[in-house]
Design a protein around this motif. Structure first.
Motif, PDB file in Angstrom:
ATOM      1  N   ASP A   1       0.802  -1.230   0.000  1.00 50.50           N
ATOM      2  CA  ASP A   1       0.000   0.000   0.000  1.00 50.50           C
ATOM      3  C   ASP A   1       0.833   1.277   0.000  1.00 50.50           C
ATOM      4  O   ASP A   1       0.281   2.373   0.074  1.00 50.50           O
ATOM      5  CB  ASP A   1      -0.965   0.022   1.189  1.00 50.50           C
ATOM      6  N   GLY A   2       2.140   1.151  -0.082  1.00 52.20           N
ATOM      7  CA  GLY A   2       3.002   2.325  -0.116  1.00 52.20           C
ATOM      8  C   GLY A   2       3.256   2.972   1.229  1.00 52.20           C
ATOM      9  O   GLY A   2       3.832   4.064   1.291  1.00 52.20           O
ATOM     10  N   SER A   3       2.848   2.339   2.335  1.00 51.02           N
ATOM     11  CA  SER A   3       3.119   2.888   3.665  1.00 51.02           C
ATOM     12  C   SER A   3       4.616   3.038   3.878  1.00 51.02           C
ATOM     13  O   SER A   3       5.420   2.207   3.418  1.00 51.02           O
ATOM     14  CB  SER A   3       2.549   1.972   4.747  1.00 51.02           C
ATOM     15  N   THR A   4       5.008   4.100   4.589  1.00 50.60           N
ATOM     16  CA  THR A   4       6.419   4.367   4.829  1.00 50.60           C
ATOM     17  C   THR A   4       6.736   4.293   6.318  1.00 50.60           C
ATOM     18  O   THR A   4       5.853   4.363   7.171  1.00 50.60           O
ATOM     19  CB  THR A   4       6.798   5.749   4.281  1.00 50.60           C
ATOM     20  N   SER A   5       7.998   4.186   6.614  1.00 49.24           N
ATOM     21  CA  SER A   5       8.466   4.016   7.984  1.00 49.24           C
ATOM     22  C   SER A   5       8.769   5.360   8.632  1.00 49.24           C
ATOM     23  O   SER A   5       8.841   6.393   7.967  1.00 49.24           O
ATOM     24  CB  SER A   5       9.726   3.147   7.994  1.00 49.24           C
ATOM     25  N   ALA A   6       8.976   5.331   9.958  1.00 46.00           N
ATOM     26  CA  ALA A   6       9.329   6.533  10.711  1.00 46.00           C
ATOM     27  C   ALA A   6       9.914   6.129  12.044  1.00 46.00           C
ATOM     28  O   ALA A   6       9.664   5.026  12.551  1.00 46.00           O
ATOM     29  CB  ALA A   6       8.105   7.421  10.926  1.00 46.00           C
ATOM     30  N   GLY A   7      10.673   7.041  12.635  1.00 38.92           N
ATOM     31  CA  GLY A   7      11.209   6.774  13.960  1.00 38.92           C
ATOM     32  C   GLY A   7      10.105   6.628  14.989  1.00 38.92           C
ATOM     33  O   GLY A   7      10.080   5.674  15.777  1.00 38.92           O
ATOM     34  N   ILE A   8       9.153   7.580  14.996  1.00 43.10           N
ATOM     35  CA  ILE A   8       8.016   7.570  15.913  1.00 43.10           C
ATOM     36  C   ILE A   8       6.748   7.856  15.127  1.00 43.10           C
ATOM     37  O   ILE A   8       6.734   8.756  14.281  1.00 43.10           O
ATOM     38  CB  ILE A   8       8.183   8.612  17.038  1.00 43.10           C
ATOM     39  N   LEU A   9       5.692   7.099  15.403  1.00 43.03           N
ATOM     40  CA  LEU A   9       4.386   7.308  14.778  1.00 43.03           C
ATOM     41  C   LEU A   9       3.348   7.518  15.876  1.00 43.03           C
ATOM     42  O   LEU A   9       3.252   6.713  16.806  1.00 43.03           O
ATOM     43  CB  LEU A   9       4.008   6.101  13.919  1.00 43.03           C
ATOM     44  N   VAL A  10       2.568   8.602  15.767  1.00 41.00           N
ATOM     45  CA  VAL A  10       1.532   8.925  16.759  1.00 41.00           C
ATOM     46  C   VAL A  10       0.236   9.185  16.012  1.00 41.00           C
ATOM     47  O   VAL A  10       0.204  10.021  15.102  1.00 41.00           O
ATOM     48  CB  VAL A  10       1.915  10.172  17.583  1.00 41.00           C
ATOM     49  N   SER A  11      -0.863   8.502  16.401  1.00 42.08           N
ATOM     50  CA  SER A  11      -2.134   8.752  15.716  1.00 42.08           C
ATOM     51  C   SER A  11      -3.307   8.450  16.628  1.00 42.08           C
ATOM     52  O   SER A  11      -3.173   7.778  17.653  1.00 42.08           O
ATOM     53  CB  SER A  11      -2.255   7.909  14.432  1.00 42.08           C
ATOM     54  N   THR A  12      -4.457   8.965  16.226  1.00 47.13           N
ATOM     55  CA  THR A  12      -5.720   8.632  16.905  1.00 47.13           C
ATOM     56  C   THR A  12      -6.577   7.726  16.023  1.00 47.13           C
ATOM     57  O   THR A  12      -7.786   7.653  16.202  1.00 47.13           O
ATOM     58  CB  THR A  12      -6.501   9.912  17.273  1.00 47.13           C
TER      59      THR A  12
END
Length: 216
Positions: free
Chosen positions: A137-148
């Motif tokens: 789906d093309g999702s990418t990575s990150a050091g920190i992910l924050v979501s609701t």
């Protein structure tokens, strides 16, 4: 009566402290190395999480899945399928941990992810090499992910961390309706190939960070 016994059991809060342990999932398919449920508490300290991966097609594998309230400190995470420390409970402290991602490839890496109304003070961690992209789906990575995405109330105070050498340093939000609260101060956010901080909608309070250049 039996109803009273059940009610009493449901109110029990366990405190479980774990330290100096190696959790090695190499050679196995593992969804999560360690799991805490609400409202349980504890400290996870000086542990090594390595090779905690589910099947490649699932893009899963979590070092710690935490719906409780933990102190997570001085641990090392390497070869994790997706997330080192997933936090969905209140009042967590995450400090002094080292998360090393898998680099570029058809996978994902998030050193720390907060969701479902989880809250945490995140300090003095080092997160690097989160660069994978999921081909599904093309999702990418990150050091920190924050979501609701999984529930409102998610909040992270991110201070004095080294979040470098990733695709993105800190990603805030899932979509335009996200209402996560993030304060990010005194972090090294240099060397991330897209942006130090990315937000889909929420305002991020991000003064006094190092972006890798004197002009910001």
């Amino acid at each position: 009566g039996m109803g009273d016994v059940l009610a009493l059991v449901e109110q029990v809060t366990a405190n479980v402290d774990i330290s100096n342990m190696v959790l090695d999932g190499n050679g196995y398919y593992i969804y999560g190395g360690m799991r805490y449920h609400t409202p349980h508490t504890g400290t996870v300290e000086n542990c090594l999480f390595q090779g905690i991966k589910d099947t490649p097609s699932s893009y899963a594998g979590f070092g710690i899945v935490n719906y409780g309230s933990l102190t997570i400190q001085d641990n090392e995470f390497t070869g994790i399928g997706r997330v080192g420390m997933w936090i969905g409970g209140p009042g967590n402290t995450v400090t002094g941990n080292l998360y090393t991602g898998k680099g570029t490839g058809d996978w994902l890496d998030y050193g720390i992810e907060l969701g479902m109304g989880g809250t945490a003070d995140i300090t003095a961690n080092m997160i690097t090499n989160c660069k994978g992209i999921a081909s599904v789906d093309g999702s990418t990575s990150a050091g920190i992910l924050v979501s609701t995405y999984y529930g409102a109330g998610t909040q992270a105070d991110v201070e004095n961390n080294f979040i470098t050498g990733n695709s993105a340093g800190i990603v805030v939000g899932f979509d335009a309706s996200d209402v996560s609260v993030v304060n990010a101060h005194n972090n090294d956010l240099s060397g991330n190939s897209s942006y130090g901080i990315v937000t889909t909608a929420p305002e991020v309070f991000a003064s006094c960070n190092w972006w890798g250049t004197a002009n910001g």
